[in-house]
Design an enzyme around this catalytic site. Sequence first.
Site, mmCIF file in Angstrom:
data_model
loop_
_atom_site.group_PDB
_atom_site.id
_atom_site.type_symbol
_atom_site.label_atom_id
_atom_site.label_comp_id
_atom_site.label_asym_id
_atom_site.label_seq_id
_atom_site.Cartn_x
_atom_site.Cartn_y
_atom_site.Cartn_z
ATOM 1 N N ASN A 45 0.800 -1.229 0.000
ATOM 2 C CA ASN A 45 0.000 0.000 0.000
ATOM 3 C C ASN A 45 0.834 1.282 0.000
ATOM 4 O O ASN A 45 0.413 2.289 -0.552
ATOM 5 C CB ASN A 45 -0.987 -0.014 1.170
ATOM 6 C CG ASN A 45 -0.311 -0.197 2.505
ATOM 7 O OD1 ASN A 45 0.841 -0.639 2.589
ATOM 8 N ND2 ASN A 45 -1.010 0.137 3.558
ATOM 9 N N GLU A 98 5.026 -4.836 11.641
ATOM 10 C CA GLU A 98 3.971 -3.826 11.444
ATOM 11 C C GLU A 98 2.843 -4.516 10.702
ATOM 12 O O GLU A 98 2.938 -4.726 9.500
ATOM 13 C CB GLU A 98 4.522 -2.658 10.608
ATOM 14 C CG GLU A 98 5.481 -1.770 11.342
ATOM 15 C CD GLU A 98 4.816 -0.953 12.423
ATOM 16 O OE1 GLU A 98 3.573 -0.962 12.529
ATOM 17 O OE2 GLU A 98 5.543 -0.315 13.184
#
Length: 488
Positions: free
Chosen positions: A153, A250
Amino acid sequence: MRNAQPQASHFIDGQYVEDLAGSEINCVYAATGETIAVLHSATPGIIDKALSAAVRAQKQWAALRPVERGQVLRRAADIIRARNQELSELETLDTGKPIQETLVADALSGAEALEYFGGIAAGITGQTVPLGEDFVYTMREPLGVCVGIGAWNYPTQIACWKAAPALACGNAMVFKPSEMTPLGALKLAEILIEAGAPAGLFNVVQGYGDVGAGLIADKRVDKVSLTGSVPTGRKVYAAAAEGMRHVTMELGGKSPLIIFEDADIENAVSAAINANFYSTGQICSNGTRVFVQRDIRAKFVARLVERSRQAVVGDPLDPETQIGPMVTAAQREKVLAYIETGKAEGAQLVLGGGVPQGDRYAQGNYIDPTIFDGVTDEMTIAREEIFGPVLSVLEFGDEDEVIARANATEFGLAAGVFTRDIKRAHRVVARLEAGTCWINTYNLTPVEAPFGGVKMSGVGRENSRAAIEHYSQLKSVYVAMGDVEAPF
Ligand code: NAD
Protein backbone atom coordinates in the site's frame (compact mmCIF):
# COMPACT_ATOMS: atom_id res chain seq x y z
CA MET A 1 1.08 2.06 -23.53
CA ARG A 2 2.57 3.25 -20.28
CA ASN A 3 6.00 1.90 -19.52
CA ALA A 4 7.63 1.83 -16.11
CA GLN A 5 10.12 -0.93 -16.86
CA PRO A 6 13.23 -0.52 -14.69
CA GLN A 7 16.70 -1.29 -16.05
CA ALA A 8 16.54 -4.64 -14.28
CA SER A 9 14.58 -6.38 -11.52
CA HIS A 10 17.03 -6.10 -8.64
CA PHE A 11 19.42 -3.47 -7.32
CA ILE A 12 22.47 -5.04 -5.70
CA ASP A 13 25.88 -3.70 -4.78
CA GLY A 14 25.22 -0.33 -6.37
CA GLN A 15 23.80 -1.52 -9.66
CA TYR A 16 20.83 -3.03 -11.44
CA VAL A 17 21.05 -6.81 -11.73
CA GLU A 18 18.91 -9.27 -13.67
CA ASP A 19 18.46 -13.03 -13.50
CA LEU A 20 15.85 -14.14 -16.01
CA ALA A 21 15.69 -17.57 -14.38
CA GLY A 22 13.45 -16.15 -11.64
CA SER A 23 9.67 -16.46 -12.08
CA GLU A 24 7.97 -13.50 -13.74
CA ILE A 25 6.38 -10.68 -11.79
CA ASN A 26 3.87 -8.83 -13.91
CA CYS A 27 3.46 -5.22 -12.87
CA VAL A 28 -0.01 -4.00 -13.78
CA TYR A 29 -1.38 -0.46 -13.70
CA ALA A 30 -4.50 -0.86 -11.58
CA ALA A 31 -6.48 1.77 -13.48
CA THR A 32 -6.22 0.19 -16.92
CA GLY A 33 -4.96 -3.37 -16.54
CA GLU A 34 -1.92 -2.53 -18.71
CA THR A 35 1.34 -4.30 -17.96
CA ILE A 36 3.79 -1.51 -17.18
CA ALA A 37 6.80 -3.67 -16.29
CA VAL A 38 7.85 -7.30 -16.15
CA LEU A 39 10.29 -8.25 -13.42
CA HIS A 40 11.80 -11.51 -12.22
CA SER A 41 11.70 -12.99 -8.76
CA ALA A 42 15.08 -13.42 -7.07
CA THR A 43 16.81 -16.77 -7.47
CA PRO A 44 18.97 -18.16 -4.63
CA GLY A 45 21.98 -16.74 -6.50
CA ILE A 46 20.49 -13.23 -6.41
CA ILE A 47 19.66 -13.53 -2.71
CA ASP A 48 23.22 -14.64 -1.99
CA LYS A 49 24.67 -11.78 -3.98
CA ALA A 50 22.52 -9.22 -2.15
CA LEU A 51 23.41 -10.55 1.30
CA SER A 52 27.13 -10.76 0.50
CA ALA A 53 27.09 -7.16 -0.71
CA ALA A 54 25.21 -6.07 2.41
CA VAL A 55 27.65 -7.83 4.77
CA ARG A 56 30.61 -6.12 3.12
CA ALA A 57 29.03 -2.66 2.88
CA GLN A 58 27.80 -2.75 6.46
CA LYS A 59 31.34 -2.92 7.84
CA GLN A 60 32.46 0.00 5.71
CA TRP A 61 29.36 2.04 6.64
CA ALA A 62 29.58 1.34 10.37
CA ALA A 63 33.20 2.53 10.34
CA LEU A 64 32.15 6.02 9.20
CA ARG A 65 31.58 8.80 11.68
CA PRO A 66 27.86 8.91 12.48
CA VAL A 67 27.64 12.48 11.24
CA GLU A 68 28.88 11.31 7.83
CA ARG A 69 26.17 8.64 7.72
CA GLY A 70 23.65 11.32 8.57
CA GLN A 71 24.84 13.50 5.71
CA VAL A 72 24.19 10.72 3.19
CA LEU A 73 20.65 10.19 4.49
CA ARG A 74 19.91 13.90 4.44
CA ARG A 75 21.21 14.22 0.88
CA ALA A 76 18.94 11.34 -0.13
CA ALA A 77 16.02 13.26 1.39
CA ASP A 78 16.90 16.31 -0.72
CA ILE A 79 17.11 14.24 -3.90
CA ILE A 80 13.72 12.67 -3.20
CA ARG A 81 12.17 16.11 -2.73
CA ALA A 82 13.72 17.38 -5.97
CA ARG A 83 12.37 14.35 -7.84
CA ASN A 84 9.01 14.17 -6.07
CA GLN A 85 6.87 14.65 -9.18
CA GLU A 86 8.52 11.80 -11.07
CA LEU A 87 8.59 9.51 -8.01
CA SER A 88 4.93 10.22 -7.27
CA GLU A 89 3.90 9.39 -10.84
CA LEU A 90 5.76 6.11 -10.55
CA GLU A 91 4.12 5.40 -7.19
CA THR A 92 0.72 6.03 -8.75
CA LEU A 93 1.50 3.64 -11.61
CA ASP A 94 2.82 1.07 -9.13
CA THR A 95 -0.14 1.23 -6.72
CA GLY A 96 -3.06 2.90 -8.49
CA LYS A 97 -3.26 5.51 -5.71
CA PRO A 98 -4.37 9.01 -6.79
CA ILE A 99 -1.58 11.39 -7.75
CA GLN A 100 -3.03 14.01 -5.40
CA GLU A 101 -2.12 11.61 -2.56
CA THR A 102 1.20 10.29 -3.80
CA LEU A 103 2.47 13.85 -4.35
CA VAL A 104 2.12 14.56 -0.62
CA ALA A 105 2.09 11.28 1.30
CA ASP A 106 4.54 8.82 -0.21
CA ALA A 107 8.01 9.88 -1.39
CA LEU A 108 7.80 13.03 0.75
CA SER A 109 7.02 10.98 3.84
CA GLY A 110 10.04 8.84 2.96
CA ALA A 111 12.17 11.98 2.64
CA GLU A 112 11.08 13.08 6.11
CA ALA A 113 12.18 9.75 7.56
CA LEU A 114 15.59 10.05 5.89
CA GLU A 115 15.94 13.62 7.11
CA TYR A 116 14.84 12.78 10.65
CA PHE A 117 17.12 9.76 11.08
CA GLY A 118 19.92 11.52 9.20
CA GLY A 119 19.62 14.30 11.75
CA ILE A 120 19.78 12.09 14.82
CA ALA A 121 22.41 9.63 13.51
CA ALA A 122 25.18 11.56 15.22
CA GLY A 123 23.28 11.59 18.51
CA ILE A 124 23.07 7.82 18.81
CA THR A 125 25.44 7.18 21.69
CA GLY A 126 25.90 5.03 24.76
CA GLN A 127 25.97 6.00 28.44
CA THR A 128 28.41 6.02 31.28
CA VAL A 129 27.26 4.30 34.47
CA PRO A 130 29.30 5.31 37.54
CA LEU A 131 30.03 2.51 40.07
CA GLY A 132 32.22 4.23 42.62
CA GLU A 133 35.72 4.05 41.21
CA ASP A 134 34.73 1.50 38.61
CA PHE A 135 32.31 2.32 35.83
CA VAL A 136 30.41 0.79 32.97
CA TYR A 137 30.04 2.38 29.61
CA THR A 138 27.59 1.25 26.99
CA MET A 139 28.01 1.32 23.24
CA ARG A 140 25.01 1.41 20.95
CA GLU A 141 26.05 -0.87 18.10
CA PRO A 142 24.37 -1.73 14.80
CA LEU A 143 22.73 -5.14 14.47
CA GLY A 144 24.40 -5.89 11.12
CA VAL A 145 22.34 -6.87 8.08
CA CYS A 146 18.64 -6.08 8.26
CA VAL A 147 16.00 -7.49 5.95
CA GLY A 148 13.01 -5.28 5.16
CA ILE A 149 9.86 -6.82 3.69
CA GLY A 150 7.18 -4.48 2.42
CA ALA A 151 3.40 -4.44 1.92
CA TRP A 152 1.90 -3.00 -1.25
CA ASN A 153 0.00 0.00 0.00
CA TYR A 154 2.89 2.44 0.67
CA PRO A 155 5.86 0.92 -1.17
CA THR A 156 8.18 3.93 -1.12
CA GLN A 157 7.23 5.07 2.35
CA ILE A 158 7.68 1.59 3.81
CA ALA A 159 11.11 1.21 2.20
CA CYS A 160 12.20 4.57 3.63
CA TRP A 161 10.66 4.04 7.07
CA LYS A 162 12.73 0.85 7.37
CA ALA A 163 15.92 1.97 5.62
CA ALA A 164 16.29 5.33 7.36
CA PRO A 165 16.59 4.13 10.99
CA ALA A 166 18.45 0.97 9.94
CA LEU A 167 21.11 2.89 8.05
CA ALA A 168 21.32 5.67 10.65
CA CYS A 169 22.32 3.04 13.22
CA GLY A 170 25.06 1.67 10.95
CA ASN A 171 23.26 -1.35 9.52
CA ALA A 172 22.95 -2.45 5.89
CA MET A 173 19.63 -3.54 4.39
CA VAL A 174 18.26 -5.97 1.86
CA PHE A 175 14.72 -4.90 1.04
CA LYS A 176 12.09 -7.06 -0.61
CA PRO A 177 9.13 -5.02 -1.84
CA SER A 178 5.69 -6.53 -2.23
CA GLU A 179 5.46 -8.44 -5.50
CA MET A 180 2.42 -6.26 -6.29
CA THR A 181 4.31 -2.96 -6.08
CA PRO A 182 8.00 -3.60 -6.79
CA LEU A 183 9.05 -0.33 -8.44
CA GLY A 184 9.38 2.43 -5.83
CA ALA A 185 12.07 0.76 -3.70
CA LEU A 186 14.38 0.51 -6.73
CA LYS A 187 14.32 4.31 -6.97
CA LEU A 188 15.29 4.61 -3.31
CA ALA A 189 18.25 2.31 -3.98
CA GLU A 190 19.36 4.52 -6.89
CA ILE A 191 18.93 7.68 -4.85
CA LEU A 192 20.96 6.40 -1.88
CA ILE A 193 23.87 5.66 -4.21
CA GLU A 194 23.58 9.13 -5.72
CA ALA A 195 23.59 10.55 -2.18
CA GLY A 196 26.90 8.84 -1.44
CA ALA A 197 25.95 5.56 0.26
CA PRO A 198 28.47 2.77 -0.36
CA ALA A 199 27.51 0.15 -2.94
CA GLY A 200 25.75 -2.75 -1.23
CA LEU A 201 24.41 -0.76 1.70
CA PHE A 202 20.80 -0.80 0.50
CA ASN A 203 19.87 -3.58 -1.90
CA VAL A 204 16.50 -4.44 -3.41
CA VAL A 205 15.54 -7.98 -4.37
CA GLN A 206 12.17 -8.75 -5.92
CA GLY A 207 10.02 -11.73 -5.24
CA TYR A 208 7.02 -13.43 -3.72
CA GLY A 209 6.78 -14.73 -0.17
CA ASP A 210 9.32 -17.50 -0.81
CA VAL A 211 12.02 -14.90 -1.46
CA GLY A 212 11.16 -13.20 1.84
CA ALA A 213 11.34 -16.58 3.56
CA GLY A 214 14.69 -17.33 1.87
CA LEU A 215 16.15 -14.08 3.15
CA ILE A 216 15.00 -14.63 6.72
CA ALA A 217 16.45 -18.14 6.81
CA ASP A 218 19.95 -16.94 5.92
CA LYS A 219 22.48 -16.92 8.77
CA ARG A 220 23.91 -13.59 7.65
CA VAL A 221 20.67 -11.80 8.56
CA ASP A 222 20.43 -10.16 11.99
CA LYS A 223 17.03 -8.51 11.87
CA VAL A 224 13.76 -8.69 9.97
CA SER A 225 11.29 -5.85 9.70
CA LEU A 226 7.99 -6.80 8.09
CA THR A 227 5.05 -4.68 7.08
CA GLY A 228 2.23 -7.01 6.14
CA SER A 229 -0.75 -8.99 7.33
CA VAL A 230 -1.09 -10.89 10.61
CA PRO A 231 -0.90 -14.36 8.97
CA THR A 232 2.37 -13.41 7.23
CA GLY A 233 3.61 -11.85 10.46
CA ARG A 234 3.11 -15.11 12.31
CA LYS A 235 5.20 -16.99 9.75
CA VAL A 236 7.94 -14.38 9.56
CA TYR A 237 8.17 -14.02 13.36
CA ALA A 238 8.44 -17.82 13.75
CA ALA A 239 11.10 -18.08 11.03
CA ALA A 240 13.08 -15.24 12.60
CA ALA A 241 12.89 -16.95 15.99
CA GLU A 242 14.72 -19.98 14.57
CA GLY A 243 17.81 -17.85 14.15
CA MET A 244 17.07 -15.64 17.20
CA ARG A 245 16.90 -12.63 14.90
CA HIS A 246 15.52 -9.28 15.96
CA VAL A 247 12.11 -8.39 14.57
CA THR A 248 9.81 -5.48 13.93
CA MET A 249 6.29 -6.46 12.89
CA GLU A 250 3.97 -3.83 11.44
CA LEU A 251 0.78 -5.77 10.84
CA GLY A 252 -2.91 -5.37 10.20
CA GLY A 253 -5.70 -3.77 12.18
CA LYS A 254 -9.42 -3.28 12.69
CA SER A 255 -9.18 -0.01 14.50
CA PRO A 256 -12.00 1.79 16.30
CA LEU A 257 -12.87 5.44 15.73
CA ILE A 258 -15.11 6.52 18.61
CA ILE A 259 -17.33 9.56 18.19
CA PHE A 260 -19.03 10.89 21.30
CA GLU A 261 -22.19 12.98 21.13
CA ASP A 262 -20.39 16.21 22.06
CA ALA A 263 -17.93 15.90 19.14
CA ASP A 264 -17.62 18.47 16.39
CA ILE A 265 -19.60 16.55 13.78
CA GLU A 266 -17.96 18.04 10.69
CA ASN A 267 -14.50 17.22 12.00
CA ALA A 268 -15.59 13.75 13.00
CA VAL A 269 -17.04 13.14 9.55
CA SER A 270 -13.80 14.39 7.97
CA ALA A 271 -11.83 11.99 10.14
CA ALA A 272 -14.11 9.07 9.30
CA ILE A 273 -13.65 9.84 5.59
CA ASN A 274 -9.86 10.03 5.92
CA ALA A 275 -9.85 6.93 8.11
CA ASN A 276 -11.66 4.82 5.53
CA PHE A 277 -11.33 6.17 2.01
CA TYR A 278 -7.81 7.60 1.76
CA SER A 279 -5.67 5.32 -0.43
CA THR A 280 -8.95 3.64 -1.40
CA GLY A 281 -9.10 2.23 2.11
CA GLN A 282 -5.82 0.35 1.81
CA ILE A 283 -4.26 1.59 5.05
CA CYS A 284 -3.34 -0.60 8.02
CA SER A 285 -4.31 1.93 10.69
CA ASN A 286 -7.71 2.77 9.19
CA GLY A 287 -10.54 3.38 11.64
CA THR A 288 -12.92 0.94 10.00
CA ARG A 289 -15.16 0.46 13.03
CA VAL A 290 -16.77 3.86 13.45
CA PHE A 291 -18.55 3.82 16.83
CA VAL A 292 -21.06 6.67 17.02
CA GLN A 293 -22.98 7.58 20.18
CA ARG A 294 -26.70 6.92 19.94
CA ASP A 295 -28.07 10.49 19.99
CA ILE A 296 -25.97 11.71 17.06
CA ARG A 297 -25.82 8.58 14.94
CA ALA A 298 -28.54 9.47 12.45
CA LYS A 299 -27.21 13.01 11.96
CA PHE A 300 -23.62 11.76 11.64
CA VAL A 301 -24.50 9.07 9.10
CA ALA A 302 -26.57 11.48 7.01
CA ARG A 303 -23.70 13.95 6.77
CA LEU A 304 -21.13 11.21 6.19
CA VAL A 305 -23.12 9.80 3.29
CA GLU A 306 -23.82 13.26 1.84
CA ARG A 307 -20.11 14.13 1.81
CA SER A 308 -18.84 10.70 0.73
CA ARG A 309 -21.23 10.72 -2.23
CA GLN A 310 -19.20 13.61 -3.63
CA ALA A 311 -15.94 11.64 -3.77
CA VAL A 312 -14.32 11.78 -7.21
CA VAL A 313 -13.51 8.23 -8.27
CA GLY A 314 -11.41 7.91 -11.39
CA ASP A 315 -8.08 7.90 -13.20
CA PRO A 316 -5.43 8.15 -10.49
CA LEU A 317 -3.15 10.24 -12.72
CA ASP A 318 -5.87 12.92 -12.97
CA PRO A 319 -5.12 15.52 -10.26
CA GLU A 320 -8.85 15.84 -9.54
CA THR A 321 -9.24 12.17 -8.63
CA GLN A 322 -9.73 11.42 -4.94
CA ILE A 323 -10.33 7.67 -5.04
CA GLY A 324 -8.41 5.41 -7.40
CA PRO A 325 -8.74 1.70 -8.11
CA MET A 326 -7.75 -1.07 -5.72
CA VAL A 327 -4.22 -2.36 -6.12
CA THR A 328 -5.20 -5.61 -7.89
CA ALA A 329 -8.29 -7.28 -9.29
CA ALA A 330 -7.94 -10.00 -6.64
CA GLN A 331 -8.00 -7.43 -3.84
CA ARG A 332 -11.15 -5.88 -5.32
CA GLU A 333 -12.81 -9.29 -5.45
CA LYS A 334 -11.93 -9.84 -1.82
CA VAL A 335 -13.45 -6.50 -0.82
CA LEU A 336 -16.60 -7.06 -2.90
CA ALA A 337 -17.03 -10.43 -1.20
CA TYR A 338 -16.85 -8.71 2.21
CA ILE A 339 -19.53 -6.26 1.05
CA GLU A 340 -21.79 -9.17 0.08
CA THR A 341 -21.18 -10.78 3.46
CA GLY A 342 -22.05 -7.50 5.16
CA LYS A 343 -25.36 -7.37 3.33
CA ALA A 344 -26.09 -11.04 3.99
CA GLU A 345 -25.41 -10.66 7.71
CA GLY A 346 -27.90 -7.79 7.95
CA ALA A 347 -25.80 -4.62 7.86
CA GLN A 348 -27.60 -1.72 6.22
CA LEU A 349 -25.89 -0.49 3.07
CA VAL A 350 -26.24 3.30 2.91
CA LEU A 351 -23.68 4.14 0.21
CA GLY A 352 -21.87 2.35 -2.60
CA GLY A 353 -21.54 -1.38 -2.34
CA GLY A 354 -20.55 -2.05 -5.92
CA VAL A 355 -18.42 -1.11 -8.85
CA PRO A 356 -18.74 2.29 -10.59
CA GLN A 357 -20.29 2.03 -14.03
CA GLY A 358 -19.08 3.57 -17.26
CA ASP A 359 -16.36 3.15 -19.87
CA ARG A 360 -13.75 5.00 -17.86
CA TYR A 361 -14.02 2.41 -15.10
CA ALA A 362 -14.28 -0.68 -17.25
CA GLN A 363 -10.62 -1.76 -17.24
CA GLY A 364 -9.62 -0.76 -13.72
CA ASN A 365 -10.11 -2.31 -10.29
CA TYR A 366 -12.53 0.41 -9.24
CA ILE A 367 -14.91 0.08 -6.33
CA ASP A 368 -17.41 2.52 -4.86
CA PRO A 369 -16.72 4.03 -1.46
CA THR A 370 -19.04 1.99 0.71
CA ILE A 371 -20.77 2.74 4.00
CA PHE A 372 -22.70 0.31 6.18
CA ASP A 373 -24.91 1.51 9.03
CA GLY A 374 -26.38 -0.67 11.73
CA VAL A 375 -23.30 -2.86 11.98
CA THR A 376 -23.02 -5.05 15.07
CA ASP A 377 -19.90 -6.42 16.73
CA GLU A 378 -20.28 -10.03 15.63
CA MET A 379 -20.65 -9.27 11.91
CA THR A 380 -17.73 -10.34 9.74
CA ILE A 381 -17.21 -6.80 8.40
CA ALA A 382 -16.78 -5.58 12.00
CA ARG A 383 -14.24 -8.26 12.89
CA GLU A 384 -11.97 -8.84 9.90
CA GLU A 385 -9.58 -6.48 8.18
CA ILE A 386 -11.09 -5.69 4.76
CA PHE A 387 -8.36 -3.39 3.43
CA GLY A 388 -10.66 -1.53 1.07
CA PRO A 389 -13.03 1.47 1.11
CA VAL A 390 -15.65 -0.06 3.41
CA LEU A 391 -16.76 1.89 6.48
CA SER A 392 -18.89 0.34 9.22
CA VAL A 393 -20.98 2.47 11.60
CA LEU A 394 -21.73 0.89 14.97
CA GLU A 395 -23.97 2.58 17.51
CA PHE A 396 -23.04 2.80 21.20
CA GLY A 397 -24.61 4.02 24.43
CA ASP A 398 -21.94 4.92 26.98
CA GLU A 399 -18.22 5.19 27.57
CA ASP A 400 -17.61 1.89 29.38
CA GLU A 401 -19.58 0.00 26.77
CA VAL A 402 -17.72 1.49 23.80
CA ILE A 403 -14.30 0.92 25.34
CA ALA A 404 -15.09 -2.74 25.98
CA ARG A 405 -16.39 -3.18 22.43
CA ALA A 406 -13.52 -1.25 20.86
CA ASN A 407 -11.03 -3.50 22.66
CA ALA A 408 -12.84 -6.76 21.84
CA THR A 409 -10.60 -7.62 18.90
CA GLU A 410 -7.34 -9.46 18.40
CA PHE A 411 -5.90 -6.38 16.68
CA GLY A 412 -4.45 -3.32 18.41
CA LEU A 413 -2.87 -1.07 15.83
CA ALA A 414 -4.65 2.26 16.24
CA ALA A 415 -7.69 4.04 17.67
CA GLY A 416 -9.30 7.47 17.55
CA VAL A 417 -11.59 9.44 19.87
CA PHE A 418 -13.70 12.48 19.06
CA THR A 419 -15.03 14.51 21.97
CA ARG A 420 -14.88 18.08 23.25
CA ASP A 421 -14.50 16.77 26.83
CA ILE A 422 -10.76 16.86 27.47
CA LYS A 423 -10.92 14.59 30.51
CA ARG A 424 -12.95 11.99 28.71
CA ALA A 425 -10.59 12.04 25.73
CA HIS A 426 -7.57 11.16 27.85
CA ARG A 427 -9.49 8.73 30.07
CA VAL A 428 -10.73 6.77 27.05
CA VAL A 429 -7.38 6.75 25.25
CA ALA A 430 -5.69 5.44 28.40
CA ARG A 431 -8.01 2.41 28.32
CA LEU A 432 -7.82 1.67 24.60
CA GLU A 433 -5.64 -1.27 23.58
CA ALA A 434 -3.85 0.30 20.63
CA GLY A 435 -0.29 1.31 19.83
CA THR A 436 -1.22 4.61 18.21
CA CYS A 437 -4.16 6.80 19.28
CA TRP A 438 -5.56 10.06 18.01
CA ILE A 439 -7.71 12.62 19.81
CA ASN A 440 -9.92 14.71 17.51
CA THR A 441 -8.08 13.65 14.37
CA TYR A 442 -7.14 10.41 12.61
CA ASN A 443 -4.30 8.73 10.72
CA LEU A 444 -1.63 11.37 11.17
CA THR A 445 1.71 9.58 11.46
CA PRO A 446 4.52 12.13 11.71
CA VAL A 447 8.03 10.68 11.72
CA GLU A 448 8.65 12.30 15.11
CA ALA A 449 6.10 10.01 16.82
CA PRO A 450 6.41 6.26 17.43
CA PHE A 451 4.14 4.13 15.26
CA GLY A 452 3.21 0.49 15.75
CA GLY A 453 0.74 -1.94 17.20
CA VAL A 454 -0.08 -4.02 20.27
CA LYS A 455 -1.71 -7.47 20.47
CA MET A 456 -1.72 -9.18 17.04
CA SER A 457 -1.01 -5.90 15.22
CA GLY A 458 2.68 -5.99 15.83
CA VAL A 459 5.90 -5.90 17.74
CA GLY A 460 8.28 -2.97 17.93
CA ARG A 461 7.89 0.61 16.76
CA GLU A 462 8.78 2.51 13.63
CA ASN A 463 9.63 6.21 13.44
CA SER A 464 10.88 8.50 16.24
CA ARG A 465 13.80 7.76 18.52
CA ALA A 466 11.98 4.55 19.50
CA ALA A 467 12.98 3.01 16.15
CA ILE A 468 16.65 3.35 17.13
CA GLU A 469 16.06 0.76 19.88
CA HIS A 470 14.90 -1.68 17.23
CA TYR A 471 17.87 -1.25 14.88
CA SER A 472 20.70 -1.25 17.41
CA GLN A 473 21.87 -3.16 20.45
CA LEU A 474 23.76 -2.23 23.58
CA LYS A 475 27.16 -3.48 24.53
CA SER A 476 28.06 -3.01 28.22
CA VAL A 477 31.71 -2.56 29.05
CA TYR A 478 32.72 -2.87 32.73
CA VAL A 479 35.91 -1.00 33.53
CA ALA A 480 37.69 -1.95 36.77
CA MET A 481 40.01 0.64 38.31
CA GLY A 482 41.26 -1.48 41.26
CA ASP A 483 42.64 -4.95 41.89
CA VAL A 484 40.70 -8.11 41.16
CA GLU A 485 39.40 -9.95 44.24
CA ALA A 486 39.25 -13.76 44.09
CA PRO A 487 38.26 -16.31 46.80
CA PHE A 488 41.52 -18.28 46.55
P1 NAD B 1 1.11 -9.72 3.02
O1 NAD B 1 1.22 -10.17 4.41
O2 NAD B 1 0.37 -10.54 2.05
O3 NAD B 1 2.57 -9.51 2.39
C1 NAD B 1 3.52 -8.65 2.98
C2 NAD B 1 4.90 -8.99 2.46
O4 NAD B 1 5.33 -10.24 3.00
C3 NAD B 1 5.00 -9.15 0.94
O5 NAD B 1 6.20 -8.54 0.51
C4 NAD B 1 5.02 -10.65 0.75
O6 NAD B 1 5.68 -11.06 -0.43
C5 NAD B 1 5.82 -11.07 1.97
N1 NAD B 1 5.62 -12.45 2.39
C6 NAD B 1 4.53 -13.24 2.23
N2 NAD B 1 4.74 -14.45 2.78
C7 NAD B 1 5.99 -14.44 3.31
C8 NAD B 1 6.77 -15.38 4.04
N3 NAD B 1 6.30 -16.59 4.33
N4 NAD B 1 8.00 -15.02 4.43
C9 NAD B 1 8.48 -13.79 4.17
N5 NAD B 1 7.79 -12.85 3.49
C10 NAD B 1 6.55 -13.17 3.07
O7 NAD B 1 0.53 -8.25 3.12
P2 NAD B 1 0.00 -7.29 1.96
O8 NAD B 1 -1.28 -7.87 1.45
O9 NAD B 1 1.10 -6.99 1.03
O10 NAD B 1 -0.29 -5.96 2.75
C11 NAD B 1 -1.48 -5.72 3.42
C12 NAD B 1 -1.34 -5.99 4.89
O11 NAD B 1 -0.27 -5.21 5.40
C13 NAD B 1 -2.55 -5.59 5.68
O12 NAD B 1 -2.82 -6.55 6.65
C14 NAD B 1 -2.13 -4.28 6.32
O13 NAD B 1 -2.83 -3.95 7.48
C15 NAD B 1 -0.70 -4.51 6.57
N6 NAD B 1 0.03 -3.25 6.70
C16 NAD B 1 0.51 -2.88 7.94
C17 NAD B 1 1.16 -1.67 8.11
C18 NAD B 1 1.69 -1.23 9.46
O14 NAD B 1 2.54 -0.36 9.49
N7 NAD B 1 1.23 -1.80 10.56
C19 NAD B 1 1.34 -0.83 7.01
C20 NAD B 1 0.85 -1.23 5.77
C21 NAD B 1 0.20 -2.45 5.63
